[in-house]
Scaffold this motif. Structure first.
Motif, short mmCIF file in Angstrom:
data_model
loop_
_atom_site.label_atom_id
_atom_site.label_comp_id
_atom_site.label_asym_id
_atom_site.label_seq_id
_atom_site.Cartn_x
_atom_site.Cartn_y
_atom_site.Cartn_z
N GLY A 181 9.17 29.09 22.30
CA GLY A 181 8.71 30.44 22.01
C GLY A 181 7.18 30.53 21.89
O GLY A 181 6.50 29.54 21.62
N HIS A 182 6.69 31.77 22.14
CA HIS A 182 5.28 32.08 21.95
C HIS A 182 4.38 31.22 22.84
O HIS A 182 4.83 30.76 23.89
N GLY A 183 3.14 30.97 22.42
CA GLY A 183 2.23 30.18 23.25
C GLY A 183 0.96 30.93 23.58
O GLY A 183 0.92 32.16 23.60
N PRO A 197 1.11 26.05 13.82
CA PRO A 197 1.77 27.34 13.99
C PRO A 197 3.05 27.19 14.82
O PRO A 197 3.28 26.17 15.46
N GLU A 198 3.85 28.28 14.81
CA GLU A 198 5.15 28.26 15.49
C GLU A 198 5.06 27.84 16.95
O GLU A 198 5.89 27.09 17.45
N LYS A 199 4.04 28.35 17.67
CA LYS A 199 3.97 28.05 19.10
C LYS A 199 3.88 26.54 19.35
O LYS A 199 4.44 26.04 20.33
N LEU A 251 13.43 28.24 21.73
CA LEU A 251 13.16 27.51 20.48
C LEU A 251 12.09 28.23 19.66
O LEU A 251 11.03 28.57 20.19
N HIS A 252 12.40 28.43 18.41
CA HIS A 252 11.48 29.14 17.52
C HIS A 252 11.53 28.52 16.12
O HIS A 252 12.43 27.74 15.81
N ALA A 253 10.54 28.91 15.32
CA ALA A 253 10.57 28.59 13.89
C ALA A 253 10.34 29.90 13.16
O ALA A 253 9.52 30.72 13.57
N ASP A 254 11.08 30.11 12.11
CA ASP A 254 11.11 31.40 11.44
C ASP A 254 10.05 31.48 10.34
O ASP A 254 9.47 30.46 9.94
ZN LIG Z 1 9.38 33.05 17.21
#
Ligand SMILES: [Zn+2]
Length: 414
Positions: A181-183, A197-199, A251-254
């Motif tokens: 996810g993200h980026g 960070p999440e990305k 895939l992500h982190a909350d």
């Molecule tokens: Zn996310």
């Protein structure tokens, strides 16, 4: 008997009704009955008003008859759940109201073809739709099964038994799309407790999952990104479609807005609302089954419905397996799959889940997700669940093709 043969006519009437945008009829199905004869099984569907219908057979994943019933509502006393047992050639049936075209699905005990379909004027009961099924060999069943092609005239309609190419996900080369996810300029949830960070967490996890899958030698892995770049959500879906993916994992982190106590992994599948968005998206973006302008709209609608339903079933099946595997590595935020309308899940045919691996707002989760050894364990468990999910492929059987034809009898031959 004063029955009216209208197999071809009703199919054309359905197309006409859709083209003119006529509102769906509120027809109620009031009974489903079976009559077993020497050389055929008769299926009788009763309704309170005359209805359009169309029956055809499908060979994959199991032999079944699908009866499209536009606008139908299920109202059979004693069978409120829409399911029942069959007789003769029919093992059981279920009514599926999802999507635009409600349908009755008959599971077949053996291969069979639609020999006749017609309507009967109301007698003691309601209006009756009759479908006669005759046992057939494997070959003629396969020949006759699938989705009907478009026909300009009734003559063509009733004479034609065509094959169409609808290729479902295969086992030949199993393609898994991993979507960190993200980026780039979209960092996702900010890093906490000194972590990334999440990305970055998502990318590290994606690379670990890729390595775990490639190590098995069973999968082709496609990454939506393998560096820190920004991708539009739609590009991620298009990558999955272009790859003809068998499974899509985002895939992500909350991050919890309510504080640091929320922790653990969660798996999301597409919600009902998301499914209708997926339907709209398929129509506006022109998905594979809509790319054929040679099929009637009503058939495309049915394909879309069935594809979305299959996607949902498969996604939920995988989500359960993933939760089961992930629970051996760390805590779960929810032990059952959650539903949400995440955009990246909107493709209409690829089974897809979104894996929230933990909460960056929780100190333990954050530390774990920034620990390469933990990520390897979590992604190893994820790879195990992918192995379980593709167990049915048994090491790679040939690519299956669903072949279709209309169960439309030729009135001229009667
Ligand atoms: Zn996310």
């Amino acid at each position: 008997m004063d029955f009216l043969i209208r197999a071809g006519v009703c199919a054309l009437a359905m197309v006409a009704a859709l083209v003119s945008g006529a509102p769906a009829l509120a027809d109620q199905i009031t009974a489903v009955r079976f009559g077993v004869h020497d050389d055929y099984t008769r299926v009788v569907i009763e309704s309170d008003r005359p209805m359009d219908f169309r029956a055809f057979t499908l060979s994959d994943p199991a032999a079944r008859v699908v009866i499209a019933l536009p606008g139908a509502r299920w109202s059979v006393p004693g069978l409120e759940n829409g399911q029942g047992r069959g007789h003769g050639l029919v093992g059981g049936f279920r009514f599926d109201p999802s999507g635009q075209t409600p349908r009755l699905i008959l599971e077949l005990n053996e291969t069979a073809v639609v020999r006749e379909e017609f309507t009967l004027a109301p007698g003691e009961g309601g209006h009756r739709m009759v479908i006669d099924l005759a046992a057939s060999g494997e070959a003629s069943f396969t020949q006759a099964s699938g989705f009907p092609e478009q026909h300009q005239t009734m003559t063509q309609l009733v004479h034609h038994a065509a094959q169409v190419s609808y290729v479902p996900p295969s086992c030949e080369a199993i393609r898994v799309v991993i979507d960190p996810g993200h980026g780039g300029r979209d960092p996702g949830a900010p890093g906490r407790f000194g972590g990334a960070p999440e990305k970055t967490v998502a990318l590290n996890a994606g690379l670990a999952l890729r390595d775990a899958l490639l190590a098995t030698g069973r999968y082709e892995v496609i990454m939506t990104r393998d560096t820190d770049v920004f991708l539009e959500l739609n590009e991620r879906i298009q990558i999955a479609q272009g790859a003809e993916a068998d499974l899509f994992i985002s895939l992500h982190a909350d991050a919890s807005p309510s504080g640091s106590s929320a922790r653990g992994a969660a798996v999301y599948t597409l919600s009902d609302h998301g499914l209708s968005r997926a339907r709209s998206r398929a129509i506006t973006e022109g998905d594979w089954f809509l790319s054929s302008d040679t099929r009637p709209q009503e058939v495309n609608n049915l394909l879309l419905d069935m594809s979305l339903q299959e996607k949902r079933n498969q996604s939920l099946m995988f989500a359960d397996m993933l939760l089961n595997s992930a629970s051996s590595v760390g805590p779960l935020f929810r032990s059952a799959p959650l539903e949400r309308g995440f955009y990246v899940l909107l493709d209409s045919q690829v089974p897809a889940i979104l894996f929230e691996m933990g909460f960056l707002t929780n100190e333990t989760d954050s530390r774990n997700l920034n620990d390469p050894a933990f990520l390897r364990r979590l992604m190893g468990a994820t790879a195990d669940s992918i192995d379980s999910y593709f167990q049915r492929c048994g090491g790679g059987e040939p690519r299956r093709t669903v072949v279709a034809s209309g169960g439309v009898a030729d009135p001229a031959s009667r």
